[in-house]
Design a protein around this motif. Structure first.
Motif, PDB file in Angstrom:
ATOM      1  N   PHE A   7       0.869  -1.177   0.000  1.00  0.00           N
ATOM      2  CA  PHE A   7       0.000   0.000   0.000  1.00  0.00           C
ATOM      3  C   PHE A   7       0.904   1.224   0.000  1.00  0.00           C
ATOM      4  O   PHE A   7       1.649   1.460   0.956  1.00  0.00           O
ATOM      5  N   GLY A   8       0.879   1.996  -1.102  1.00  0.00           N
ATOM      6  CA  GLY A   8       1.770   3.139  -1.247  1.00  0.00           C
ATOM      7  C   GLY A   8       1.033   4.446  -1.323  1.00  0.00           C
ATOM      8  O   GLY A   8      -0.133   4.510  -1.747  1.00  0.00           O
ATOM      9  N   ASN A   9       1.723   5.520  -0.944  1.00  0.00           N
ATOM     10  CA  ASN A   9       1.160   6.867  -0.996  1.00  0.00           C
ATOM     11  C   ASN A   9       2.240   7.848  -1.426  1.00  0.00           C
ATOM     12  O   ASN A   9       3.370   7.798  -0.917  1.00  0.00           O
ATOM     13  N   GLY A  10       1.884   8.725  -2.370  1.00  0.00           N
ATOM     14  CA  GLY A  10       2.791   9.773  -2.813  1.00  0.00           C
ATOM     15  C   GLY A  10       2.112  11.118  -2.737  1.00  0.00           C
ATOM     16  O   GLY A  10       0.970  11.274  -3.195  1.00  0.00           O
ATOM     17  N   VAL A  11       2.788  12.119  -2.162  1.00  0.00           N
ATOM     18  CA  VAL A  11       2.197  13.450  -1.976  1.00  0.00           C
ATOM     19  C   VAL A  11       3.184  14.525  -2.417  1.00  0.00           C
ATOM     20  O   VAL A  11       4.403  14.328  -2.376  1.00  0.00           O
ATOM     21  N   ARG A  12       2.642  15.674  -2.836  1.00  0.00           N
ATOM     22  CA  ARG A  12       3.484  16.838  -3.126  1.00  0.00           C
ATOM     23  C   ARG A  12       3.600  17.667  -1.866  1.00  0.00           C
ATOM     24  O   ARG A  12       2.590  18.044  -1.260  1.00  0.00           O
ATOM     25  N   ILE A  13       4.822  17.971  -1.452  1.00  0.00           N
ATOM     26  CA  ILE A  13       5.029  18.748  -0.229  1.00  0.00           C
ATOM     27  C   ILE A  13       5.548  20.154  -0.524  1.00  0.00           C
ATOM     28  O   ILE A  13       5.539  21.017   0.359  1.00  0.00           O
ATOM     29  N   ALA A  14       6.012  20.400  -1.738  1.00  0.00           N
ATOM     30  CA  ALA A  14       6.448  21.729  -2.170  1.00  0.00           C
ATOM     31  C   ALA A  14       6.529  21.710  -3.684  1.00  0.00           C
ATOM     32  O   ALA A  14       6.377  20.659  -4.317  1.00  0.00           O
ATOM     33  N   ASN A  15       6.766  22.850  -4.282  1.00  0.00           N
ATOM     34  CA  ASN A  15       6.843  22.932  -5.728  1.00  0.00           C
ATOM     35  C   ASN A  15       8.002  22.087  -6.245  1.00  0.00           C
ATOM     36  O   ASN A  15       9.171  22.367  -5.973  1.00  0.00           O
ATOM     37  N   GLY A  16       7.688  21.025  -6.977  1.00  0.00           N
ATOM     38  CA  GLY A  16       8.699  20.133  -7.524  1.00  0.00           C
ATOM     39  C   GLY A  16       9.176  19.050  -6.587  1.00  0.00           C
ATOM     40  O   GLY A  16       9.907  18.155  -7.005  1.00  0.00           O
ATOM     41  N   LEU A  17       8.797  19.111  -5.307  1.00  0.00           N
ATOM     42  CA  LEU A  17       9.270  18.152  -4.313  1.00  0.00           C
ATOM     43  C   LEU A  17       8.122  17.251  -3.873  1.00  0.00           C
ATOM     44  O   LEU A  17       7.081  17.734  -3.423  1.00  0.00           O
ATOM     45  N   THR A  18       8.316  15.952  -4.004  1.00  0.00           N
ATOM     46  CA  THR A  18       7.303  14.980  -3.580  1.00  0.00           C
ATOM     47  C   THR A  18       7.942  13.956  -2.646  1.00  0.00           C
ATOM     48  O   THR A  18       9.155  13.735  -2.674  1.00  0.00           O
ATOM     49  N   ALA A  19       7.093  13.341  -1.824  1.00  0.00           N
ATOM     50  CA  ALA A  19       7.547  12.321  -0.885  1.00  0.00           C
ATOM     51  C   ALA A  19       6.547  11.177  -0.905  1.00  0.00           C
ATOM     52  O   ALA A  19       5.375  11.351  -1.254  1.00  0.00           O
ATOM     53  N   GLY A  20       7.005  10.005  -0.522  1.00  0.00           N
ATOM     54  CA  GLY A  20       6.112   8.852  -0.509  1.00  0.00           C
ATOM     55  C   GLY A  20       6.558   7.810   0.479  1.00  0.00           C
ATOM     56  O   GLY A  20       7.710   7.781   0.914  1.00  0.00           O
ATOM     57  N   VAL A  21       5.635   6.937   0.828  1.00  0.00           N
ATOM     58  CA  VAL A  21       5.927   5.832   1.731  1.00  0.00           C
ATOM     59  C   VAL A  21       5.093   4.625   1.306  1.00  0.00           C
ATOM     60  O   VAL A  21       3.957   4.774   0.855  1.00  0.00           O
ATOM     61  N   THR A  22       5.692   3.453   1.413  1.00  0.00           N
ATOM     62  CA  THR A  22       5.007   2.202   1.082  1.00  0.00           C
ATOM     63  C   THR A  22       5.141   1.236   2.245  1.00  0.00           C
ATOM     64  O   THR A  22       6.243   1.030   2.764  1.00  0.00           O
ATOM     65  N   GLY A  23       4.012   0.661   2.640  1.00  0.00           N
ATOM     66  CA  GLY A  23       4.011  -0.406   3.630  1.00  0.00           C
ATOM     67  C   GLY A  23       3.644  -1.711   2.955  1.00  0.00           C
ATOM     68  O   GLY A  23       2.666  -1.770   2.191  1.00  0.00           O
TER      69      GLY A  23
END
Length: 446
Positions: free
Chosen positions: A165-181
């Motif tokens: 189960f993965g999730n990806g989000v935008r946290i700033a302009n051009g910068l994204t973060a994600g986590v997978t369990g």
């Protein structure tokens, strides 16, 4: 829309049926005897497979990228992917060779945008595969040479699966973060069968079997970051990285000893061991650099390393099992190109073409026997890869807002420790489909 998803459902059933029939087995691989087998975790989807296993820094809006969860943000359509993988392998040593192969489920993945800044995904794919049969002949110690010998067959099947189960989000302009369990589960069966043959004795031969069944289950986590910078209308660059944590998972082991006749009829059997323990899976780090023209072309360079020395086999206490593996790395380079995605006059201009390659050391370490001692040899894994994505149907247009693609990837390579004399040469072919669809669109009437 509905006819595409009916086809999607049928294809998924076929993939799952293939998984049941093949029990996740690819062709015979002697090295899958070590650790939890041939690990395919972190190798990506068909797109990555065609580009030399590149993908940590390469974003895509049309295809799911599960190598780096931070790149899920770029999937702003509901996207479903399914694939089957096949392999033809030639295994040879200094005396003889054999050729075999088969096919199984590659992966099933679904990505759904939750909001403008957040996309989630759910996937099922293999973590590792075990499938080997090897033989060993040896004289019996303590008796006259040539009067007695043992013939032993080592056999292993099974592997581990991964539901993520993965999730990806935008946290700033051009910068994204994600986590997978991920939930890791599966069963590995290993069997050693020995026959003792004495000179002149050919009747009433019996087999002694040691059968070990280990069931695994546990959690694994991966985090990722990605930064994309647009320098002009024709040039953008991306930098991505991921970290997969070391994981201690449950391992329930059962060992049985049997005596059988040569016709496999059971003479006697007893369960000698039934224990609940642990196995430690190693950590992994991946980094990737990408460059693209914002439309039709992209290229990437990836480096990944797995700390295989972290691996520990079955043990009653955490981190105390047998260390069977070594540290590994892989460097991948690849590119993809679509001549004209909107071409009306030429279908071939709408096809995406990919090519790449990779080189590295496997976690498996081969032991070469010398006159007095053995030496450890690293296994070199290298391949040339290529692939295609073929658009299907009418493309994206109202009222269904659905587009579909047929994806293929090919790899031809080898796994070899030169001093050991054993070489694996392989041809891997993957075939899959991708469906993209816009959901929750409000109907408009003129």
């Amino acid at each position: 829309m509905y006819k595409h998803f009916r086809a999607l459902f049928l294809f998924s059933c076929l993939c799952i049926g293939s998984q049941q029939l093949q029990a996740q087995q690819l062709s015979n691989s002697p090295y899958s005897r070590f650790g939890v087998g041939d690990v395919v975790h972190g190798t990506g989807t068909i797109r990555s497979a065609g580009m030399g296993q590149v993908g940590v820094g390469n974003a895509s809006g049309a295809l799911i990228n599960d190598m780096n969860p931070a790149l899920l943000y770029y999937n702003n359509l509901v996207t479903f992917e399914a694939a089957v993988a096949s392999e033809l392998k030639r295994i040879s040593d200094k005396k003889e060779s054999q050729i075999d192969g088969t096919a199984n489920l590659g992966y099933l993945s679904l990505a759904v945008p939750i909001s403008r800044f957040w996309t989630s995904s759910l996937s099922l794919k293999p973590y590792s595969r075990v499938n080997y049969i090897t033989y060993l002949t040896a004289p019996v110690a303590g008796v006259e040479e040539g009067t007695a010998s043992t013939f032993t067959q080592y056999k292993g099947t099974g592997g581990l699966n991964e539901v993520s189960f993965g999730n990806g989000v935008r946290i700033a302009n051009g910068l994204t973060a994600g986590v997978t369990g991920s939930y890791i589960f599966g069963t590995i069966d290993k069997q050693a069968t020995t026959i003792l043959v004495e000179e002149g004795e050919t009747s009433d031969l019996q087999q002694t079997l040691f059968h070990t069944t280990t069931k695994y289950s546990g959690l694994l986590f991966k985090g990722g970051l990605h930064y994309r910078k647009k320098f002009s209308d024709k040039i953008s660059m991306g930098l991505g990285s991921t970290y997969t944590t070391k994981a201690v998972i449950d391992a329930d082991r059962q060992v049985a000893q049997e005596r059988r006749a040569l016709d496999e009829s059971l003479i006697s059997g007893i369960t000698t061991d039934s224990l609940e323990g642990n196995t430690t899976l190693p950590q992994m780090v991946q980094v990737g650099l990408s460059i693209d023209n914002n439309k039709t072309w992209s290229a990437g360079l990836d480096y990944s390393t797995t700390k295989g020395s972290d691996f520990r086999g079955f043990s009653l206490n955490k981190n105390e099992g047998r260390q069977e593996l070594g540290d590994s790395y892989r460097i991948g380079l690849g590119t993809e190109f679509t001549p004209d995605p909107n071409s009306v006059s030429s279908y071939l201009k709408r096809v995406t073409y990919r090519v790449g390659g990779y080189y590295g050391n496997s976690e498996i370490q081969a032991v070469t026997l010398g006159n007095t001692t053995g030496s450890i040899q690293t296994l070199k894994d290298m391949a040339l890869t290529w692939g295609f994505s073929f658009p299907l149907g009418r493309g994206v247009r109202p009222p269904d807002y659905t587009q579909a693609m047929l994806n293929t990837s090919f790899a031809i390579g080898q796994l070899e420790a030169k001093e050991s004399g054993l070489k694996e040469q392989y041809l891997r072919v993957s075939l899959g489909v991708t469906f993209n669809n816009r959901w929750f669109i409000k109907r408009k009437f003129d």
